[in-house]
Scaffold this active site. Structure first.
Site, mmCIF file in Angstrom:
data_model
loop_
_atom_site.group_PDB
_atom_site.id
_atom_site.type_symbol
_atom_site.label_atom_id
_atom_site.label_comp_id
_atom_site.label_asym_id
_atom_site.label_seq_id
_atom_site.Cartn_x
_atom_site.Cartn_y
_atom_site.Cartn_z
ATOM 1 N N ASP A 47 0.870 -1.171 0.000
ATOM 2 C CA ASP A 47 0.000 0.000 0.000
ATOM 3 C C ASP A 47 0.908 1.221 0.000
ATOM 4 O O ASP A 47 1.952 1.223 0.645
ATOM 5 C CB ASP A 47 -0.887 -0.012 1.247
ATOM 6 C CG ASP A 47 -1.728 1.235 1.348
ATOM 7 O OD1 ASP A 47 -2.500 1.489 0.412
ATOM 8 O OD2 ASP A 47 -1.598 1.964 2.347
ATOM 9 N N LYS A 48 0.547 2.269 -0.747
ATOM 10 C CA LYS A 48 1.452 3.420 -0.865
ATOM 11 C C LYS A 48 1.443 4.310 0.370
ATOM 12 O O LYS A 48 2.461 4.474 1.033
ATOM 13 C CB LYS A 48 1.093 4.274 -2.100
ATOM 14 C CG LYS A 48 2.023 5.493 -2.260
ATOM 15 C CD LYS A 48 1.577 6.399 -3.384
ATOM 16 C CE LYS A 48 0.455 7.319 -2.958
ATOM 17 N NZ LYS A 48 0.901 8.396 -2.016
ATOM 18 N N THR A 49 0.283 4.860 0.680
ATOM 19 C CA THR A 49 0.207 5.905 1.698
ATOM 20 C C THR A 49 0.413 5.335 3.093
ATOM 21 O O THR A 49 -0.313 4.458 3.530
ATOM 22 C CB THR A 49 -1.150 6.620 1.627
ATOM 23 O OG1 THR A 49 -1.367 7.057 0.289
ATOM 24 C CG2 THR A 49 -1.169 7.806 2.577
ATOM 25 N N ASP A 55 -6.987 -1.676 4.927
ATOM 26 C CA ASP A 55 -6.195 -2.698 4.237
ATOM 27 C C ASP A 55 -6.541 -4.101 4.725
ATOM 28 O O ASP A 55 -6.029 -5.086 4.203
ATOM 29 C CB ASP A 55 -4.687 -2.459 4.477
ATOM 30 C CG ASP A 55 -4.217 -1.136 3.897
ATOM 31 O OD1 ASP A 55 -4.737 -0.741 2.844
ATOM 32 O OD2 ASP A 55 -3.336 -0.510 4.506
ATOM 33 N N LYS A 57 -9.354 -3.325 -2.579
ATOM 34 C CA LYS A 57 -7.953 -3.743 -2.487
ATOM 35 C C LYS A 57 -7.807 -5.261 -2.478
ATOM 36 O O LYS A 57 -6.872 -5.810 -3.049
ATOM 37 C CB LYS A 57 -7.296 -3.133 -1.248
ATOM 38 C CG LYS A 57 -7.036 -1.641 -1.371
ATOM 39 C CD LYS A 57 -6.287 -1.091 -0.161
ATOM 40 C CE LYS A 57 -5.998 0.394 -0.340
ATOM 41 N NZ LYS A 57 -5.264 0.956 0.809
#
Length: 689
Positions: free
Chosen positions: A373-375, A576, A553
């Site tokens: 996950d990026k953030t 997530d 996701k």
């Protein structure tokens, strides 16, 4: 992290939106002392039986004949071996006899039943010899067998106990009391008396008593016991702190946000405890192997006894049967896997890797795709100044100092990022007359001139045109998805600032390390495509899924799995959770006070994405140790049992029970020492082993 809300208006919508991340609250766990108690019990029995075994061995006729000496004889000396041997069998062998009985009663044969069967046969044969039924000197062999078994179990329990000691080490991190701030000063109170909302004083060198947020003061905190990171971390007002960490250089005041079982430390203890109590596939395999060996040993012993009895040699039949039972004890085999797993769990906990599900750790070695996950994972989840463009006649440091002065009184995330960057380059100037320009930005008087900082709407309202140089820079930043703010003074734009969700400095190294191991790196984010692609280009990421809603996701994880990829999902928040649960391995990163990530099999206490590489390293190293130990333990049994049965007797090679006991001991010690080599594994982020 979202930058929307009442402050968004200050900068005219210049912020980039980010998906928010939350976290679960840690629930408690309680340490246990079982392995330590067992280790002490086996240790005490080992030393006592070892002392008692010495005279038994000295007064053994066979040992005397081998070594060519005769011990001093006196009335009753012939009873030394039988009396002490019986005590050794009954007291020293009791843990095995009791365990064997329990396994037999539950019809689940394993190590204890095999050991108890071997020492019982040795005792009966020795007693029969004492009463004149056989001419075999077995007391010393029985004593040696019990001593060796106790030694092996002590080694095992001590190693497992050392791994479990991670729980006690975590518990020891908390201070005995806290210094609570009151209207009249401070008072010392026990940790049980602390409540959420209390303010505590943490002096230099003291440990933080509970999770909280700094209300005043600045200090560098040693968080190594929680995150595995050796360098102190600078903290100031507004920053979160975790119970058990140490204020190394100055005092701070902390408002308590979690106490008792809700603290990060308690959550970590619970995760370690769950991991050490959980059963893994490898452990179940070892248990099945032990059951198989029981039937194998019993069958081999029966065949051995029947064969030698048929050959007319009852003494050799008993001798070889006992040897088969001694050799077949699956002590080393039973130790091979559980010891490696227990050590792995303890080592990982000390390095900030909290293994919640042992199966997840075992599966990590075969992962070929890591989905980040990026953030908040690859990035810090908060804006940071990334570029400065100054107009002609203005240098960047001066521009930043002016912008920092204007933004000093703003609470907006972008304002905090500008002020922080300005402080890094020098002292922030003073400003007066601060006011917020709704939907456009902020304004203040700096050095006698009005200065405004804001987004495109600020320029449009005031009819200000960028210089070509500034316009080109801003367009380039926007193409990356960065937020662009202009600094306006005297009716002209004197510069522009670019702010982006800051990429963690360790992220590139993590991606490169995964690529070196042949692992694909994929990134998923709810951010716009240009923002995602900019981060991916910077880090060298293989594939990007952008503009993905949180609830979708897990669909991306399923898509990767449908291609035949074995996926580890790395995320930092509640949204997530479905993806973490669906992945082959779910890894929650940046535990902080949110360690109760129920959907993740592995929780990383630090925010360092390189720790993912450490998990893979640990998984592969542990698997290698399991294979090595299984090969040694199984190979030992395959070779030794036929020798013990006497298949090479026609050529004069016979394996006595004594030699069998020594070989069994060596096998156990080799397995234990080989597992201990895991301690040499360097799991520090950025270090390779």
């Amino acid at each position: 992290m979202s930058t929307s809300g009442k402050h968004d208006g200050e900068h005219g919508g210049a912020t980039a939106s980010h998906g928010g991340h939350g976290g679960g609250k840690a629930s408690g766990g309680h340490g246990h002392h079982g392995h330590g108690d067992h280790a002490a019990m086996f240790r005490d029995r080992f030393w006592v039986t070892l002392v008692l075994a010495v005279p038994v061995i000295i007064y053994s006729e066979m040992i005397g004949m081998w070594l060519g000496f005769m011990p001093p004889m006196f009335p009753g000396s012939g009873l030394i071996a039988p009396v002490l041997g019986t005590f050794i069998f009954a007291w020293g062998g009791w843990p095995f006899l009791k365990g064997g009985f329990e396994e037999a009663k539950s019809l689940q044969p394993g190590m204890m039943l095999l050991i108890s069967m071997a020492i019982t046969v040795a005792f009966v044969a020795s007693a029969a010899t004492t009463f004149g039924f056989f001419d075999l000197d077995f007391w010393w062999e029985l004593a040696l067998l019990v001593v060796i078994m106790l030694l092996g179990h002590w080694l095992e329990m001590r190693a497992v106990g050392q791994a479990s000691g991670a729980l006690e080490a975590l518990a020891a991190l908390l201070p005995d009391d806290a210094e609570r701030v009151t209207d009249s000063g401070t008072e010392n109170v026990s940790l049980d008396e602390l409540r959420v909302g209390d303010v505590v004083l943490v002096r230099s060198g003291a440990r933080v008593p509970a999770d909280g947020e700094i209300t005043s003061g600045e200090a560098e905190l040693d968080e190594s016991m929680i995150t595995g990171e050796s360098r102190p971390v600078a903290k100031s007002a507004g920053d979160r702190v975790v119970a058990g960490t140490v204020a190394t250089d100055s005092a701070i005041r902390v408002e308590v946000t979690a106490v008792g079982e809700d603290t990060a430390l308690s959550g970590i203890r619970r995760l370690v405890e769950e991991a050490q109590g959980s059963r893994s596939r490898a452990q179940a395999l070892a248990d099945r192997a032990a059951a198989f060996l029981f039937y194998f040993a019993a069958g081999a012993a029966l065949i051995t006894f029947s064969t030698w009895l048929a050959l007319g040699d009852p003494g050799q039949a008993i001798n070889n049967t006992i040897t088969v039972l001694v050799i077949s004890c699956p002590h080393a085999l039973g130790l091979a896997i559980p010891l490696v797993i227990a050590l792995s769990t303890g080592i990982s906990a000390r390095n900030g890797i909290l293994v919640k599900d042992r199966l997840a750790l075992e599966r990590t070695r075969s992962i070929d795709t890591v989905l980040f996950d990026k953030t908040g994972t690859l990035t810090k989840g908060e804006p940071a100044l990334t570029n400065v463009a100054a107009a002609d006649g203005m240098d960047e440091d001066t521009l930043l100092a002016i912008a920092g002065a204007v933004e000093a009184d703003s609470e907006h995330p972008l304002a905090r990022a500008i002020v922080a960057a300005a402080k890094e380059r020098g002292e922030v100037r003073g400003a007066t007359g601060f006011r917020s320009l709704t939907g456009r930005g902020v304004e203040a008087v700096v050095d006698g001139a009005k200065v405004a900082v804001g987004g495109p709407s600020l320029l449009r309202e005031r009819g200000i045109e960028d210089s070509e140089e500034l316009r080109d820079a801003v367009e380039k930043w926007k193409a990356r998805g960065a937020a662009a703010l202009h600094v306006v003074r005297g009716g002209a734009a004197i510069g522009a600032l670019a702010l982006e969700d800051e990429v963690r400095p360790e992220s590139k190294e993590a991606v490169e390390a995964l690529h070196e191991r042949g692992v694909r790196v994929v990134m998923i984010t709810g951010d716009a495509r240009q923002v995602a692609d900019a981060v991916a280009d910077d880090l060298g990421i293989d594939e990007v899924f952008a503009e993905v809603l949180p609830e979708d996701k897990d669909r991306v994880v399923a898509e990767l799995q449908s291609r035949g990829e074995r996926v580890a999902m790395v995320g930092d928040g509640v949204n997530d959770a479905p993806a973490l649960a669906r992945a082959d391995v779910g890894i929650a990163i940046g535990a902080g006070t949110d360690v109760a990530m129920e959907s993740a099999g592995v929780v990383l206490a630090s925010n360092d994405p390189r720790s993912v590489v450490s998990v893979i390293k640990l998984s592969k190293a542990g698997y290698r140790k399991m294979l090595q130990n299984l090969f040694w333990a199984a190979g030992y049994n395959v070779v030794a049992v036929p020798l013990a049965a006497g298949v090479l007797a026609p050529v004069g090679i016979l394996l006595s029970p004594a030699v069998g006991a020594v070989l069994m001991s060596l096998s156990t010690i080799v397995v234990a020492l080989n597992a201990q080599l895991l301690r040499t594994l360097d799991l520090r982020p950025g270090e390779d082993s």
